[in-house]
Design an enzyme around this catalytic site. Sequence first.
Site, PDB file in Angstrom:
ATOM      1  N   ASP A 209       0.831  -1.215   0.000  1.00 44.03           N
ATOM      2  CA  ASP A 209       0.000   0.000   0.000  1.00 44.03           C
ATOM      3  C   ASP A 209       0.862   1.261   0.000  1.00 44.03           C
ATOM      4  O   ASP A 209       0.465   2.296   0.521  1.00 44.03           O
ATOM      5  CB  ASP A 209      -0.927  -0.007   1.217  1.00 44.03           C
ATOM      6  CG  ASP A 209      -0.163  -0.067   2.538  1.00 44.03           C
ATOM      7  OD1 ASP A 209       1.001  -0.518   2.521  1.00 44.03           O
ATOM      8  OD2 ASP A 209      -0.721   0.338   3.574  1.00 44.03           O
ATOM      9  N   GLU A 210       2.054   1.180  -0.594  1.00 41.52           N
ATOM     10  CA  GLU A 210       2.987   2.303  -0.600  1.00 41.52           C
ATOM     11  C   GLU A 210       3.076   2.927  -1.996  1.00 41.52           C
ATOM     12  O   GLU A 210       3.323   2.236  -2.993  1.00 41.52           O
ATOM     13  CB  GLU A 210       4.372   1.845  -0.154  1.00 41.52           C
ATOM     14  CG  GLU A 210       4.404   1.337   1.286  1.00 41.52           C
ATOM     15  CD  GLU A 210       5.769   0.803   1.682  1.00 41.52           C
ATOM     16  OE1 GLU A 210       6.047   0.747   2.894  1.00 41.52           O
ATOM     17  OE2 GLU A 210       6.552   0.441   0.781  1.00 41.52           O
TER      18      GLU A 210
END
Length: 299
Positions: A209-210
């Site tokens: 989720d970066e």
Amino acid sequence: MKKETPEYLSDIIELLLDAVCVVDAKGCLLFTNPAFETIFGYTLEEAIGRNMLDFVYPEDRAKTINAINQIVINNQQPRFENRWVRKDGRIVHVLWSVYWSEEKQVRVAIAYDITEQKNLEQKLIYMAGHDPLTDLPNRSFLISELEESLSVANTISTIIAVLFIDIDGFKQVNDFHGHAAGDKLLKTVAKRLRHQLKKEDSVGRLGGDEFVVILNSISNKQDVVEIVDLLRQEICKPLEYNNEFLSYSPSIGAVLFPEHYGDAEYLIQCADKAMYNAKNSGGNRVIFYHSGIKLPSVK
């Protein structure tokens, strides 16, 4: 005694799947075979007498002229590639094999349509540099983009901001709603980031989720604050999955160049550290990197 050309050779030329062209010293087409129309869309009547450069993709004309000069003047590079524009407007990638007859003052060329091969190559190159889920640049491609931005910034003395974005609540979305919900969240965040950014800016997914954003269109720190606020609001818009609204928010770390000077990897690490500080401060906010920020200890 001079040998006569067998009559059946003309029949073979007619049957070839590759285009055969004869061009005079001025570049005008004197002869084409039926495959020319198949590949380029122009009939014999439409092609004969026209300068072959009329069919060449405009951006490839200079290199085409250079290749022809090498063949005619220096007797070099009998093969070269360029792009032609079909009658219907489509682009055709062509590999040419060319022979120059000094005696007859004509060029005899065979055109191999390599469009499918080129499209496949471009697709593979694109896939190698992009994340298959979000269609954003991946880490490798993003590093290249950032290095290019830094090179430009060094040359013309401009400011760049690198943002590191982590989605708080992503794990909970995966755990409670399933991976399909997590995928939808990531794709939605990617779409919303692209929607808010200017064309000169970039965004990529590092993994999980970066996300990393490169801001090339800023003048000062306040510009970054305003852009980040817009991004945060866009990311946090409601997102429904199976009649339930997903709960999530972004933690954002930011670093300015050349205030903090270094290469692409260094700046991403700095923004990453700032993001962890934002997360440890409650999340859903932005923190700017400074040398005093440290990564949180791992327990």
